[in-house]
Design a protein around this motif. Sequence first.
Motif, mmCIF file in Angstrom:
data_model
loop_
_atom_site.group_PDB
_atom_site.id
_atom_site.type_symbol
_atom_site.label_atom_id
_atom_site.label_comp_id
_atom_site.label_asym_id
_atom_site.label_seq_id
_atom_site.Cartn_x
_atom_site.Cartn_y
_atom_site.Cartn_z
ATOM 1 N N LEU A 49 -7.250 2.545 -14.432
ATOM 2 C CA LEU A 49 -8.513 1.930 -14.032
ATOM 3 C C LEU A 49 -8.321 0.435 -13.793
ATOM 4 O O LEU A 49 -8.821 -0.120 -12.808
ATOM 5 C CB LEU A 49 -9.574 2.160 -15.107
ATOM 6 C CG LEU A 49 -10.928 1.468 -14.873
ATOM 7 C CD1 LEU A 49 -11.567 1.967 -13.585
ATOM 8 C CD2 LEU A 49 -11.859 1.705 -16.063
ATOM 9 N N GLY A 50 -7.579 -0.222 -14.702
ATOM 10 C CA GLY A 50 -7.305 -1.645 -14.535
ATOM 11 C C GLY A 50 -6.523 -1.919 -13.258
ATOM 12 O O GLY A 50 -6.801 -2.892 -12.544
ATOM 13 N N LEU A 51 -5.547 -1.049 -12.947
ATOM 14 C CA LEU A 51 -4.762 -1.210 -11.720
ATOM 15 C C LEU A 51 -5.645 -1.048 -10.488
ATOM 16 O O LEU A 51 -5.544 -1.822 -9.525
ATOM 17 C CB LEU A 51 -3.630 -0.185 -11.691
ATOM 18 C CG LEU A 51 -2.787 -0.141 -10.411
ATOM 19 C CD1 LEU A 51 -2.095 -1.472 -10.157
ATOM 20 C CD2 LEU A 51 -1.767 0.997 -10.492
ATOM 21 N N THR A 52 -6.529 -0.065 -10.516
ATOM 22 C CA THR A 52 -7.431 0.165 -9.387
ATOM 23 C C THR A 52 -8.349 -1.032 -9.172
ATOM 24 O O THR A 52 -8.557 -1.490 -8.043
ATOM 25 C CB THR A 52 -8.280 1.424 -9.625
ATOM 26 O OG1 THR A 52 -7.405 2.549 -9.797
ATOM 27 C CG2 THR A 52 -9.215 1.691 -8.459
ATOM 28 N N GLN A 53 -8.895 -1.553 -10.272
ATOM 29 C CA GLN A 53 -9.763 -2.721 -10.161
ATOM 30 C C GLN A 53 -8.993 -3.928 -9.641
ATOM 31 O O GLN A 53 -9.529 -4.735 -8.866
ATOM 32 C CB GLN A 53 -10.382 -3.030 -11.530
ATOM 33 C CG GLN A 53 -11.370 -1.979 -11.993
ATOM 34 C CD GLN A 53 -11.820 -2.193 -13.429
ATOM 35 O OE1 GLN A 53 -11.131 -2.842 -14.232
ATOM 36 N NE2 GLN A 53 -12.975 -1.652 -13.768
ATOM 37 N N ALA A 54 -7.728 -4.042 -10.049
ATOM 38 C CA ALA A 54 -6.904 -5.151 -9.567
ATOM 39 C C ALA A 54 -6.689 -5.041 -8.063
ATOM 40 O O ALA A 54 -6.773 -6.035 -7.330
ATOM 41 C CB ALA A 54 -5.566 -5.164 -10.297
ATOM 42 N N ALA A 55 -6.401 -3.825 -7.587
ATOM 43 C CA ALA A 55 -6.174 -3.627 -6.156
ATOM 44 C C ALA A 55 -7.435 -3.951 -5.350
ATOM 45 O O ALA A 55 -7.355 -4.534 -4.260
ATOM 46 C CB ALA A 55 -5.736 -2.189 -5.897
ATOM 47 N N GLN A 56 -8.583 -3.596 -5.895
ATOM 48 C CA GLN A 56 -9.844 -3.857 -5.196
ATOM 49 C C GLN A 56 -10.185 -5.340 -5.180
ATOM 50 O O GLN A 56 -10.796 -5.832 -4.227
ATOM 51 C CB GLN A 56 -10.972 -3.074 -5.873
ATOM 52 C CG GLN A 56 -10.849 -1.564 -5.710
ATOM 53 C CD GLN A 56 -11.824 -0.802 -6.590
ATOM 54 O OE1 GLN A 56 -12.326 -1.324 -7.592
ATOM 55 N NE2 GLN A 56 -12.106 0.443 -6.212
ATOM 56 N N ALA A 57 -9.794 -6.060 -6.233
ATOM 57 C CA ALA A 57 -10.178 -7.470 -6.347
ATOM 58 C C ALA A 57 -9.128 -8.429 -5.810
ATOM 59 O O ALA A 57 -9.399 -9.620 -5.669
ATOM 60 C CB ALA A 57 -10.460 -7.803 -7.815
ATOM 61 N N TYR A 58 -7.931 -7.937 -5.502
ATOM 62 C CA TYR A 58 -6.821 -8.829 -5.150
ATOM 63 C C TYR A 58 -7.074 -9.563 -3.839
ATOM 64 O O TYR A 58 -7.538 -8.983 -2.847
ATOM 65 C CB TYR A 58 -5.535 -8.019 -5.039
ATOM 66 C CG TYR A 58 -4.323 -8.851 -4.693
ATOM 67 C CD1 TYR A 58 -3.890 -9.865 -5.538
ATOM 68 C CD2 TYR A 58 -3.614 -8.622 -3.508
ATOM 69 C CE1 TYR A 58 -2.776 -10.634 -5.223
ATOM 70 C CE2 TYR A 58 -2.497 -9.382 -3.196
ATOM 71 C CZ TYR A 58 -2.092 -10.387 -4.057
ATOM 72 O OH TYR A 58 -0.985 -11.144 -3.739
ATOM 73 N N ASP A 59 -6.752 -10.831 -3.851
ATOM 74 C CA ASP A 59 -6.864 -11.683 -2.659
ATOM 75 C C ASP A 59 -5.499 -12.332 -2.424
ATOM 76 O O ASP A 59 -5.104 -13.244 -3.160
ATOM 77 C CB ASP A 59 -7.947 -12.747 -2.872
ATOM 78 C CG ASP A 59 -8.121 -13.655 -1.665
ATOM 79 O OD1 ASP A 59 -7.402 -13.462 -0.666
ATOM 80 O OD2 ASP A 59 -8.969 -14.573 -1.729
ATOM 81 N N ALA A 60 -4.791 -11.859 -1.425
ATOM 82 C CA ALA A 60 -3.431 -12.338 -1.163
ATOM 83 C C ALA A 60 -3.396 -13.814 -0.806
ATOM 84 O O ALA A 60 -2.365 -14.480 -0.984
ATOM 85 C CB ALA A 60 -2.793 -11.517 -0.043
ATOM 86 N N SER A 61 -4.525 -14.342 -0.330
ATOM 87 C CA SER A 61 -4.543 -15.750 0.088
ATOM 88 C C SER A 61 -4.377 -16.712 -1.085
ATOM 89 O O SER A 61 -4.102 -17.893 -0.878
ATOM 90 C CB SER A 61 -5.842 -16.068 0.832
ATOM 91 O OG SER A 61 -6.959 -15.986 -0.041
#
Length: 279
Positions: A49-61
């Motif tokens: 769940l934490g990984l999924t939330q990280a992927a959704q919130a990640y901003d590469a910029s």
Amino acid sequence: MQTTRPAATAHLDEMIRTNMPLVGYEVSSMASRIPRHVPREDLMSAGLLGLTQAAQAYDASTGVPFDRFARRRIKGALLDELRSRDWASRSVRRGARRMQAAQAAFVAREGRTATLEETAQEMGVGAEEAQRLVDDVHRGTVLNYESLTEDGIDDILPSHEITPEADILGRERQAILLDAIAALPERQQEVITAYFFEERSMADIAAEMGVTESRISQIRAEAFELIRAAMTITLDDTPAPAEHYPNGRAARRRADYYDAVATASTITMRLDRVPAMAA
């Protein structure tokens, strides 16, 4: 009619699949330091769940590598899962507050930190009952130290391979942390205790204290800085951080606080207060 999955969703799924080993790594690292009755499957679910939330919130910029960003989110999700099991029950928390009040009363009367036996006498209970409460509080609050220290959970939760030296250092660190919280100005101590040990929301604390949530966040941040500096000074026997205005009122208050933490207890008292970690 068959629909195609949006490219953004496919990219998100790919990020999660590629980085799933991070979950296994964090779960394995933490699993060796917590009670065996905590199911590994539950930790894996929380980590995913934490990984999924990280992927959704990640901003590469931002320039932060995804694996670093994700590991923090995964570790946070694992800690949330462990805290949700309520290791510190309401009765334990009530007992902890009762013990804290007894210790504060003793300090006010005698001018020094109480031993376990003196704390038990102040509470009107036997030494064995007081020791059981200390053990329960230790087990129940150890995870909350993650939010108050810079070292992180690996230096706080006991390892099965812990050495006697590491055991003593860890117990001393935890006792100094408790001294540092007890020595905080009243308002900061109330916020730290309510947020971390009673697990209340900032909105709830703000409403009770009659201030805004942003003010509670500010008080918490100020308390963090005091605690961290005091622990470093006391543990490493280093000078206090340099002050811009060393003769100012705020600088003198901080100096008094650091001194209060450093002199609150001896190493013998600290080791008496915190039980030995299980090998």
